[in-house]
Design a protein around this motif. Structure first.
Motif, PDB file in Angstrom:
ATOM      1  N   ASP A  71       0.841  -1.201   0.000  1.00  0.00           N
ATOM      2  CA  ASP A  71       0.000   0.000   0.000  1.00  0.00           C
ATOM      3  C   ASP A  71       0.879   1.254   0.000  1.00  0.00           C
ATOM      4  OD1 ASP A  71      -1.638   2.161   0.634  1.00  0.00           O
ATOM      5  OD2 ASP A  71      -2.921   0.983   1.967  1.00  0.00           O
ATOM      6  N   PRO A  72       0.897   2.018  -1.109  1.00  0.00           N
ATOM      7  CA  PRO A  72       1.784   3.179  -1.226  1.00  0.00           C
ATOM      8  C   PRO A  72       1.425   4.330  -0.283  1.00  0.00           C
ATOM      9  CG  PRO A  72       0.830   2.580  -3.366  1.00  0.00           C
ATOM     10  CD  PRO A  72       0.114   1.785  -2.330  1.00  0.00           C
ATOM     11  N   SER A  73       0.297   4.238   0.420  1.00  0.00           N
ATOM     12  CA  SER A  73      -0.044   5.323   1.342  1.00  0.00           C
ATOM     13  C   SER A  73       0.442   5.029   2.764  1.00  0.00           C
ATOM     14  CB  SER A  73      -1.553   5.571   1.334  1.00  0.00           C
ATOM     15  OG  SER A  73      -2.234   4.479   1.901  1.00  0.00           O
ATOM     16  N   VAL A  74       0.891   3.789   2.998  1.00  0.00           N
ATOM     17  CA  VAL A  74       1.317   3.407   4.354  1.00  0.00           C
ATOM     18  C   VAL A  74       2.843   3.435   4.446  1.00  0.00           C
ATOM     19  CG1 VAL A  74       1.384   1.499   6.021  1.00  0.00           C
ATOM     20  CG2 VAL A  74      -0.714   1.965   4.747  1.00  0.00           C
ATOM     21  N   VAL A  75       3.371   4.049   5.504  1.00  0.00           N
ATOM     22  CA  VAL A  75       4.815   3.993   5.733  1.00  0.00           C
ATOM     23  C   VAL A  75       5.116   3.136   6.955  1.00  0.00           C
ATOM     24  CG1 VAL A  75       5.367   6.180   4.615  1.00  0.00           C
ATOM     25  CG2 VAL A  75       4.829   6.146   7.057  1.00  0.00           C
ATOM     26  N   ARG A  76       6.331   2.637   7.012  1.00  0.00           N
ATOM     27  CA  ARG A  76       6.758   1.772   8.105  1.00  0.00           C
ATOM     28  C   ARG A  76       8.028   2.362   8.721  1.00  0.00           C
ATOM     29  NH1 ARG A  76       6.039  -1.090   3.516  1.00  0.00           N
ATOM     30  NH2 ARG A  76       8.210  -1.722   3.383  1.00  0.00           N
ATOM     31  N   VAL A  77       8.008   2.532  10.040  1.00  0.00           N
ATOM     32  CA  VAL A  77       9.167   3.077  10.740  1.00  0.00           C
ATOM     33  C   VAL A  77       9.606   2.057  11.785  1.00  0.00           C
ATOM     34  CG1 VAL A  77      10.106   5.040  12.017  1.00  0.00           C
ATOM     35  CG2 VAL A  77       8.234   5.403  10.407  1.00  0.00           C
ATOM     36  N   VAL A  78      10.900   1.801  11.861  1.00  0.00           N
ATOM     37  CA  VAL A  78      11.425   0.809  12.796  1.00  0.00           C
ATOM     38  C   VAL A  78      12.331   1.502  13.820  1.00  0.00           C
ATOM     39  CG1 VAL A  78      12.808  -1.308  13.010  1.00  0.00           C
ATOM     40  CG2 VAL A  78      11.302  -0.993  11.027  1.00  0.00           C
ATOM     41  N   TYR A  79      12.174   1.118  15.076  1.00  0.00           N
ATOM     42  CA  TYR A  79      12.994   1.639  16.172  1.00  0.00           C
ATOM     43  C   TYR A  79      13.602   0.456  16.908  1.00  0.00           C
ATOM     44  CZ  TYR A  79      10.183   5.903  15.576  1.00  0.00           C
ATOM     45  OH  TYR A  79       9.562   7.009  15.071  1.00  0.00           O
ATOM     46  N   GLN A  80      14.732   0.659  17.561  1.00  0.00           N
ATOM     47  CA  GLN A  80      15.259  -0.391  18.433  1.00  0.00           C
ATOM     48  C   GLN A  80      15.757   0.203  19.749  1.00  0.00           C
ATOM     49  OE1 GLN A  80      18.300  -2.159  15.889  1.00  0.00           O
ATOM     50  NE2 GLN A  80      19.892  -1.043  16.994  1.00  0.00           N
ATOM     51  N   ASN A  81      15.660  -0.594  20.831  1.00  0.00           N
ATOM     52  CA  ASN A  81      16.099  -0.093  22.136  1.00  0.00           C
ATOM     53  C   ASN A  81      17.627  -0.231  22.274  1.00  0.00           C
ATOM     54  OD1 ASN A  81      16.513  -2.827  22.656  1.00  0.00           O
ATOM     55  ND2 ASN A  81      15.172  -2.913  24.446  1.00  0.00           N
ATOM     56  N   ASP A  82      18.176   0.313  23.353  1.00  0.00           N
ATOM     57  CA  ASP A  82      19.641   0.311  23.538  1.00  0.00           C
ATOM     58  C   ASP A  82      20.208  -1.095  23.720  1.00  0.00           C
ATOM     59  OD1 ASP A  82      19.665   3.021  23.332  1.00  0.00           O
ATOM     60  OD2 ASP A  82      19.796   3.408  25.495  1.00  0.00           O
ATOM     61  N   ASP A  83      19.360  -2.022  24.180  1.00  0.00           N
ATOM     62  CA  ASP A  83      19.849  -3.401  24.372  1.00  0.00           C
ATOM     63  C   ASP A  83      19.991  -4.159  23.055  1.00  0.00           C
ATOM     64  OD1 ASP A  83      19.906  -3.111  27.117  1.00  0.00           O
ATOM     65  OD2 ASP A  83      17.836  -3.806  27.380  1.00  0.00           O
ATOM     66  N   ALA A  84      19.500  -3.590  21.977  1.00  0.00           N
ATOM     67  CA  ALA A  84      19.505  -4.302  20.694  1.00  0.00           C
ATOM     68  C   ALA A  84      20.891  -4.245  20.047  1.00  0.00           C
ATOM     69  CB  ALA A  84      18.450  -3.723  19.760  1.00  0.00           C
ATOM     70  N   VAL A  85      21.792  -5.022  20.615  1.00  0.00           N
ATOM     71  CA  VAL A  85      23.142  -5.113  20.057  1.00  0.00           C
ATOM     72  C   VAL A  85      23.365  -6.542  19.553  1.00  0.00           C
ATOM     73  CG1 VAL A  85      24.257  -3.230  21.309  1.00  0.00           C
ATOM     74  CG2 VAL A  85      24.028  -5.453  22.406  1.00  0.00           C
ATOM     75  N   ILE A  86      24.155  -6.650  18.502  1.00  0.00           N
ATOM     76  CA  ILE A  86      24.394  -7.951  17.880  1.00  0.00           C
ATOM     77  C   ILE A  86      25.784  -8.447  18.265  1.00  0.00           C
ATOM     78  CG2 ILE A  86      24.580  -9.171  15.668  1.00  0.00           C
ATOM     79  CD1 ILE A  86      22.870  -6.869  14.464  1.00  0.00           C
ATOM     80  N   ALA A  87      25.845  -9.685  18.761  1.00  0.00           N
ATOM     81  CA  ALA A  87      27.138 -10.329  18.992  1.00  0.00           C
ATOM     82  C   ALA A  87      27.072 -11.707  18.349  1.00  0.00           C
ATOM     83  CB  ALA A  87      27.420 -10.451  20.488  1.00  0.00           C
ATOM     84  N   ASP A  88      28.062 -12.056  17.540  1.00  0.00           N
ATOM     85  CA  ASP A  88      28.061 -13.355  16.854  1.00  0.00           C
ATOM     86  C   ASP A  88      26.753 -13.617  16.108  1.00  0.00           C
ATOM     87  OD1 ASP A  88      30.604 -13.957  17.623  1.00  0.00           O
ATOM     88  OD2 ASP A  88      29.973 -15.028  19.440  1.00  0.00           O
ATOM     89  N   THR A  89      26.297 -12.658  15.338  1.00  0.00           N
ATOM     90  CA  THR A  89      25.068 -12.745  14.533  1.00  0.00           C
ATOM     91  C   THR A  89      23.800 -13.058  15.333  1.00  0.00           C
ATOM     92  OG1 THR A  89      25.224 -15.088  13.893  1.00  0.00           O
ATOM     93  CG2 THR A  89      26.405 -13.506  12.501  1.00  0.00           C
ATOM     94  N   MET A  90      23.813 -12.775  16.639  1.00  0.00           N
ATOM     95  CA  MET A  90      22.595 -12.934  17.437  1.00  0.00           C
ATOM     96  C   MET A  90      22.350 -11.648  18.229  1.00  0.00           C
ATOM     97  SD  MET A  90      21.309 -15.990  17.037  1.00  0.00           S
ATOM     98  CE  MET A  90      20.663 -16.949  18.397  1.00  0.00           C
ATOM     99  N   TYR A  91      21.072 -11.274  18.342  1.00  0.00           N
ATOM    100  CA  TYR A  91      20.718 -10.125  19.176  1.00  0.00           C
ATOM    101  C   TYR A  91      20.776 -10.518  20.653  1.00  0.00           C
ATOM    102  CZ  TYR A  91      19.353  -6.936  15.453  1.00  0.00           C
ATOM    103  OH  TYR A  91      19.374  -6.086  14.378  1.00  0.00           O
ATOM    104  N   ALA A  92      21.193  -9.578  21.486  1.00  0.00           N
ATOM    105  CA  ALA A  92      21.299  -9.815  22.928  1.00  0.00           C
ATOM    106  C   ALA A  92      19.910  -9.968  23.559  1.00  0.00           C
ATOM    107  CB  ALA A  92      22.033  -8.651  23.585  1.00  0.00           C
TER     108      ALA A  92
END
Ligand code: HEC
Ligand code: HEC
Length: 325
Positions: A71-92
């Motif tokens: 749907d071209p009228s809908v936008v999507r925005v993504v946020y992440q919290n401070d804990d969202a860090v990646i180590a060894d290809t996995m999120y904490a």
């Protein structure tokens, strides 16, 4: 006799109800969740790090029917919290990725379609799907409507499982998104933009910022400024990834000057890491008669479009009505 049966029935219903409540209590005791039924863990998501702002056709193929991705009228925005860090290809554990989907209201307000999140829990929660919990807010956005390991009959798990390798990391799709107009399909892409986009303005003659560009030296030429998506609004000083602008230079009867050379110029917010010092736009010149295409980080386009803020525009786009400027 009848009265006794009624009491028995009542006792039975009561027993079932208590049993049911008891069960769901057990579920709640299970692995410690940073969210559980606690809306407080996600309600301040607007203060987190914004990692994506995207509109159709960004990610359209991956989204299929999900997340209003067509749907071209809908936008999507993504946020992440401070804990969202990646180590060894996995999120904490404790990582929360939040996504909102909405339409821009006339006054710049968000008209929400849905708000949802994925929460990284402890290792015994949803072990087959890297310990993610899925949740969806209620329509009012003041509480959690549904949460669990198998939300949407497992569709969140199965679709997000492809987000690995080049596509993403640990069930999280790559951000910022990248929207690449397929090589060889440029003419059909911009034909679709012209057919389904909205003409924001039609200009004619000289312009303050035009110099000799875009056919201004011929007073009979008209310039249609077309935006593809209703969701392509200027927000936090940028346009969403996927935003597409087409400028068609033509005579009143629809014909082109110079056998079509320079008749279509276009800009696509490509995103990714395409050209971070210049807003990640890709520029296009298409001759609609020969279908010849020139595209890329075209320096002369960039240099002049960088002046857009002096016109009351922004993010390399000059000022036009209905873009959120
Ligand atoms: C058919 C595929 C599909 C399904 C089903 C799906 N998603 Fe997504 N989701 C995506 C794609 C693709 C993205 C990438 C961002 C974008 O462009 O919208 C995404 C993004 C997200 C994000 C932001 C983090 C990220 O991975 O980009 C969250 C949070 C999310 N989805 C939650 C959910 C929840 C909750 C469900 C189930 C109720 C769900 N999704 C079902 C495809 C899907
Ligand atoms: C000398 C300045 C200048 C150059 C060079 C230039 N443009 Fe523009 N462009 C403008 C101005 C000013 C507008 C605003 C609309 C108008 O007045 O026609 C515009 C409008 C556009 C638009 C509509 C969106 C907007 O910002 O208004 C597109 C798409 C576009 N130009 C593409 C290109 C491409 C592609 C190139 C390079 C091939 C290019 N332009 C080169 C000045 C320039």
């Amino acid at each position: 006799m009848r009265e006794n049966r009624r009491i028995l029935l009542f006792m039975l219903i009561l027993a079932l109800a208590v049993g049911f409540v008891g069960c769901s209590d057990d579920d709640d005791d299970d692995p410690v969740s940073p969210v559980d039924e606690d809306f407080a863990a996600v309600e301040n998501y607007l203060d987190w790090t914004k990692t994506d702002y995207v509109v159709y056709p960004g990610n359209a193929a991956k989204l299929d029917a999900a997340h209003e991705g067509q749907d071209p009228s809908v936008v999507r925005v993504v946020y992440q919290n401070d804990d969202a860090v990646i180590a060894d290809t996995m999120y904490a554990e404790g990582s929360i990725i939040f996504k909102e989907m909405f339409r821009w209201g006339a006054d710049g307000a968000k008209d929400y379609v849905a708000r949802m999140a994925m929460v990284k829990r402890a290792s015994d929660f949803n072990p087959d799907n890297n310990n993610w919990e899925w949740l969806v807010l209620n329509d009012a956005g003041d509480g959690i409507a549904d949460q669990g390991a198998d939300l949407m009959d497992g569709a969140c798990n199965s679709c997000h499982a492809v987000a690995t390798g080049d596509v993403g990391t640990d069930y999280v799709f790559a951000h910022p998104s990248e929207h690449v107009v397929t090589a060889g399909d440029e003419f059909s892409y911009f034909t679709e933009v012209k057919a389904n986009g909205t003409v924001l303005e039609t200009e004619q003659g000289a312009g303050d910022f035009l110099g000799q560009a875009h056919g201004v030296d011929d007073p009979d030429l008209m310039r249609d400024i077309i935006v593809y998506q209703a969701g392509a609004q200027y927000f936090d000083e940028e346009f969403p990834i996927g935003a597409t602008f087409l400028k068609e230079v033509h005579y009143a009867d629809g014909s082109y000057a110079n056998d079509g050379a320079g008749a279509w110029t276009a800009m696509v917010k490509r995103g990714g890491d395409y050209d971070p010092t210049h807003g990640d736009w890709e520029y296009f010149m298409i001759n609609p008669e020969t279908e010849a295409v020139d595209r890329g980080k075209i320096q002369m386009c960039i240099d002049c479009h960088a002046a857009a803020p002096n016109d009351g525009g922004g993010d390399y786009i000059f000022n036009h009505p209905n873009l959120g400027f």
